[in-house]
Design an enzyme around this catalytic site. Structure first.
Site, PDB file in Angstrom:
ATOM      1  N   HIS A  62       0.827  -1.212   0.000  1.00  0.00           N
ATOM      2  CA  HIS A  62       0.000   0.000   0.000  1.00  0.00           C
ATOM      3  C   HIS A  62       0.855   1.252   0.000  1.00  0.00           C
ATOM      4  O   HIS A  62       2.035   1.229   0.321  1.00  0.00           O
ATOM      5  CB  HIS A  62      -1.002  -0.011   1.155  1.00  0.00           C
ATOM      6  N   CYS A  63       0.214   2.352  -0.394  1.00  0.00           N
ATOM      7  CA  CYS A  63       0.842   3.672  -0.373  1.00  0.00           C
ATOM      8  C   CYS A  63      -0.242   4.684  -0.033  1.00  0.00           C
ATOM      9  O   CYS A  63      -1.231   4.345   0.606  1.00  0.00           O
ATOM     10  CB  CYS A  63       1.522   3.984  -1.706  1.00  0.00           C
ATOM     11  N   ARG A  64      -0.090   5.904  -0.470  1.00  0.00           N
ATOM     12  CA  ARG A  64      -1.070   6.947  -0.145  1.00  0.00           C
ATOM     13  C   ARG A  64      -2.364   6.759  -0.936  1.00  0.00           C
ATOM     14  O   ARG A  64      -3.452   6.786  -0.382  1.00  0.00           O
ATOM     15  CB  ARG A  64      -0.462   8.321  -0.428  1.00  0.00           C
TER      16      ARG A  64
END
Length: 98
Positions: A62-64
């Site tokens: 995941h990221c932003r």
């Protein structure tokens, strides 16, 4: 096959253990994190040995917003990781669940 934030929340709430990778920058991680291993996207090629044992296992990235983790997914798959799942919408979508 990617993963929705709803599915991720269910798994985290259940205390399920899985290989969980955050590819945001350190300052983003410090502001808000879900307990994943932090390896910023730009450092991933140089730090692959840290997750080498995950190659044949599920890896949730995941990221932003889902963009960097999408690139990380493509990179990891090119390196032989068999089951990489991108969190659709990233931590922004996850936080919108509350």
């Amino acid at each position: 096959m990617d993963i929705t934030v709803e599915e991720l929340k269910q798994r985290l709430d259940a205390g399920e253990e899985f290989n969980f990778l955050d590819v945001r920058e350190e300052y983003e991680y410090e502001e808000d994190n879900l307990g994943a291993l932090l390896i910023p996207l730009g450092e991933l090629p140089d730090r692959l040995e840290e997750i080498e044992g995950w190659k044949e296992q599920e890896v949730v990235v995941h990221c932003r917003s889902g963009a960097r983790s999408g690139r990380a997914k493509a990179f990891l798959e090119a390196q032989g990781f068999a089951n990489v799942r991108n969190v659709l919408g990233g931590i922004l979508a996850y936080n919108d669940l509350d």
